[in-house]
Design an enzyme around this catalytic site. Structure first.
Site, PDB file in Angstrom:
ATOM      1  CG  ASP A 178      -1.999   1.041   1.178  1.00 23.42           C
ATOM      2  OD1 ASP A 178      -2.080   1.749   0.156  1.00 23.42           O
ATOM      3  OD2 ASP A 178      -2.759   1.161   2.153  1.00 23.42           O
ATOM      4  CG  ASP A 226      -3.360   3.801  -3.182  1.00 24.79           C
ATOM      5  OD1 ASP A 226      -4.322   3.131  -3.597  1.00 24.79           O
ATOM      6  OD2 ASP A 226      -3.368   4.407  -2.100  1.00 24.79           O
ATOM      7  CD  GLU A 227      -5.606  -1.050  -1.555  1.00 21.69           C
ATOM      8  OE1 GLU A 227      -5.323  -1.910  -0.691  1.00 21.69           O
ATOM      9  OE2 GLU A 227      -6.575  -0.277  -1.454  1.00 21.69           O
ATOM     10  CB  CYS A 229     -42.362  -1.881 -18.381  1.00 18.92           C
ATOM     11  SG  CYS A 229     -43.180  -3.162 -19.376  1.00 18.92           S
ATOM     12  CB  CYS A 245     -39.885  -6.455 -18.567  1.00 17.51           C
ATOM     13  SG  CYS A 245     -39.651  -4.803 -19.272  1.00 17.51           S
ATOM     14  CG  HIS A 273     -40.571  -1.358 -23.267  1.00 14.60           C
ATOM     15  ND1 HIS A 273     -39.271  -1.744 -23.027  1.00 14.60           N
ATOM     16  CD2 HIS A 273     -41.321  -1.946 -22.310  1.00 14.60           C
ATOM     17  CE1 HIS A 273     -39.231  -2.512 -21.964  1.00 14.60           C
ATOM     18  NE2 HIS A 273     -40.459  -2.657 -21.503  1.00 14.60           N
ATOM     19  CG  HIS A 306     -43.397  -6.302 -23.432  1.00 20.39           C
ATOM     20  ND1 HIS A 306     -42.505  -7.240 -22.981  1.00 20.39           N
ATOM     21  CD2 HIS A 306     -43.110  -5.165 -22.742  1.00 20.39           C
ATOM     22  CE1 HIS A 306     -41.718  -6.705 -22.067  1.00 20.39           C
ATOM     23  NE2 HIS A 306     -42.060  -5.456 -21.905  1.00 20.39           N
TER      24      HIS A 306
END
Length: 693
Positions: free
Chosen positions: A107, A198-199, A609, A612, A627, A631
């Protein structure tokens, strides 16, 4: 005595303000905690941040009270049973202990601040932090002595430390030095795991054997190499697994190391007195709950109260807590996984200036595009994250039908999502791309898929040969219907590119389903009739005419088919997981009607909706229609698939003979009543519907 304590708490309200301070960061052990809490409390009180923290604190207190109540309801018999479960699980977990690997966690010390100090040596030895008056990214160890730390507003940090120097962030420099450190990591473990800039985690088992060095010597050699390459210092921790290695790297910060031997007794001794907050994965909220609800302060107490943990938490959470108490962690090297998403976000002072907000959005789109191009990624689901001035977090997503990576495409779709939320005061904007086309597995999908209404108007519905009039051509390039994989990905989202929407919307006027209600789901057309279907019908073969007559004489009319589509959609919406209406049954069922002229009844709260659960704002008119069309098309395809699967012979021939040549009813098949119903193929359904007009 109790009254005096109560009066003292009232005089010092900051003591109950748990979320503003933690001394878990290295370099903050000797800080006057009460002074820091008091200053943060006084400077935050009355702000939107303070109100949001109070709401979160109230939620945590409610969880704690609920947990206490559940704990009080546990009888001695219950606890005995749960303790047996915990003891059995502890034995199972202990059997998985692996002491054969050596893991090193490295670290960098106050990385951003150290890089800035390296660039400007005049900052050395002075309290400084990287960030702005709005928020700090990190602080050096001189500033941490005053209680200044990352994720703290700069104006509060200045109150804690008036001499504090603020330096703006420069991620180009941080990335440069991060790359230098990773080159060093690669020498010791080519498969190292980068946890952040950084690690990193390194498996040094093999390098210890190859070089004939101990883990302590390898850790020291690695830290020396990093300093020689970058001029920066780092701290390291070595242990038998990654969880312990991360804890060890924090013990002798800055510029130090700690080695925990691969010995069970040493590990148990080390972990027993360790505060739970030192464990990665246990944050301030979990610490608060474990301490106040169960009185757990150290890792050893997790094992002592294993029965309570198994009784009050899920199995996965209880397993994690018990593993921590045993000092167990991951030892295997994770398999290479494809990236699932890529994102970036920026915090700024709260503003309602739309020009500034859209400029921030454009900057994010540019950065996101550059990151995607570096990794050769293209995606089709874009998610917009917003944090309002009151710290409310909103996310809005759109799933496209083509893969994108350019900044212009990202900005276009993100702008449409943002416009639906305006006006709003924002303090954070983020963008995320997911559903990548990494391996080309979905490259065959048609990116220009069109709606069912465009399919109808294009004339493809009647463009079938005489011998195959009851089957749909499965080529998506001809009809734009989705295949199974496309349905799985698109049903969770919505939207297409705007150019296609514009083209389709002009053709929808004469062809969309309208005026559908519960009493009579009939399809009407308010616009002028199209002559194309009539011309196509006149040119149809004699067989097609006979089939249309035969099907027209069946009990399953086009109106009934529409009614089945709507009723099935309603049924699906009631069973949808995550839908607010999914738990109602019996007398409490909520009736979901089929769509009206504007499609409003398809949407819960005019937003989600009912089938869904996809969220589509009201302003996305074209996406909403697309949409709904999807369906309806999906259901009609299911109906058509059911017809084809019931016989190997052409259905139109058998229907013609059964219905026209013989007055007797056809023999009943051994099937469910639903399968006995004769359905209209989708192409003939549209021909018949257009014929009415």
């Amino acid at each position: 005595m109790e009254n005096k304590e109560t009066a003292g708490d009232a005089d010092r309200p900051w003591q109950s303000y748990h979320t503003v301070y933690t001394n878990a960061k290295a370099g903050m052990e000797g800080v006057d905690k009460e002074r820091v809490q008091r200053i943060v409390y006084e400077m935050s009180k009355g702000s939107k941040y303070f109100e949001n923290e109070e709401r979160k604190e109230a939620t945590i207190r409610e969880k704690i009270e609920n947990m206490r109540a559940r704990c009080a309801q546990l009888t001695a018999t219950d606890l005995s049973q749960y303790q047996k479960v915990a003891d059995k699980r502890i034995l199972e977990l202990e059997s998985t202990r692996d002491l054969s690997r050596i893991w090193l966690h490295v670290d960098m010390d106050a990385f951003y601040a150290a890089v800035e100090t390296l660039s400007n040596p005049l900052l050395k030895g002075k309290p400084m932090a990287v960030g702005s008056m709005s928020m700090l990214s990190t602080a050096n160890y001189e500033a941490r002595k005053y209680g200044v730390r990352a994720a703290m507003p700069g104006f509060i940090a200045r109150r804690l430390c008036p001499e504090l120097i603020l330096v703006p962030t420069n991620f180009d420099k941080y990335n440069y030095y991060s790359d230098l450190t990773r080159k060093v990591f690669h020498r010791y473990d080519p498969n190292f795991l980068a946890a952040s800039l950084d690690e990193a985690y390194l498996d040094i088992t093999e390098v210890c054997k190859e070089r004939g060095l101990t883990s302590e010597e390898i850790a020291k050699d690695l830290r020396t190499s990093i300093f020689e390459e970058t001029g920066l210092t780092c701290s390291a921790g070595v242990a038998a697994n990654r969880l312990l290695a991360k804890v060890c790297s924090d013990i002798n910060k800055p510029n130090g190391q700690f080695i925990l031997p691969n010995d069970r007794r040493a590990i148990v001794t080390f972990i027993s007195s360790l505060p739970i907050r030192k464990i990665g994965g246990i944050g301030k909220v979990t610490e608060h709950i474990l301490k106040d609800a169960l009185g757990i302060n150290t890792c050893e107490e997790m094992l002592q109260k294993g029965g309570h943990l198994c009784a009050l938490f899920s199995q996965s959470s209880a397993d994690f807590f018990l593993s921590v108490g045993l000092g167990l962690g991951s030892t295997d090297t994770p398999q290479v996984r494809f990236r699932k998403s890529i994102s970036n976000e920026r915090t700024f002072a709260a503003t309602t200036d739309e020009r500034l907000i859209f400029q921030k959005l454009a900057d994010l789109a540019e950065m996101l595009s550059m990151d995607m191009e570096k990794e050769g990624l293209t995606g089709r689901t874009l998610t917009l994250k917003l944090k309002t001035a009151s710290f409310e977090v909103r996310t809005r997503a759109v799933t496209l039908q083509k893969y994108i990576c350019s900044s212009s495409d990202i900005l276009q779709q993100a702008s449409r999502l943002l416009k639906a939320e305006l006006p709003v005061s924002l303090r954070l904007i983020g963008l995320r791309i997911s559903q990548f086309n990494e391996d080309g597995a979905t490259a065959g999908l048609d990116p220009t898929q069109i709606s069912i209404t465009r399919f109808i108007t294009s004339g493809d519905a009647t463009r079938k040969s005489t011998g195959d009039c009851c089957s749909l051509n499965t080529d998506s390039n001809n009809h734009g219907f989705m295949d199974d994989t496309e349905i799985d990905t698109c049903i969770d989202g919505y939207g297409t590119d705007s150019e296609t929407h514009h083209q389709v919307s002009n053709q929808r006027i004469d062809n969309k389903f309208s005026n559908m209600d519960d009493s009579n789901c009939t399809s009407t057309n308010d616009a002028e009739k199209s002559e194309e279907p009539e011309n196509l019908l006149r040119n149809a073969s004699a067989d097609q005419a006979n089939i249309s007559t035969a099907i027209g004489s069946t009990s399953d009319s086009s109106d009934a088919l529409i009614r089945r589509v709507s009723s099935t959609a309603c049924s699906s919406s009631r069973n949808l997981e995550g839908n607010p209406n999914n738990n109602v049954d019996g007398e409490n069922q909520v009736e979901v009607r089929s769509p009206d002229n504007n499609g409003q009844i398809w949407w819960i709260d005019n937003y989600k909706c009912t089938i869904c659960g996809a969220e589509v704002p009201a302003s996305f008119v074209d996406e909403r229609q697309e949409h709904i069309d999807f369906h309806i098309a999906e259901k009609l395809q299911e109906e058509e698939s059911g017809i084809r699967s019931r016989t190997h012979m052409p259905r139109q021939r058998t229907a013609d003979k059964n219905l026209l040549s013989s007055p007797r009813k056809p023999k009943r098949q051994k099937s469910t009543p639903e399968k006995e119903v004769k359905h209209i193929p989708i192409d003939l359904f549209f021909m018949k519907t257009n014929q009415k007009f």
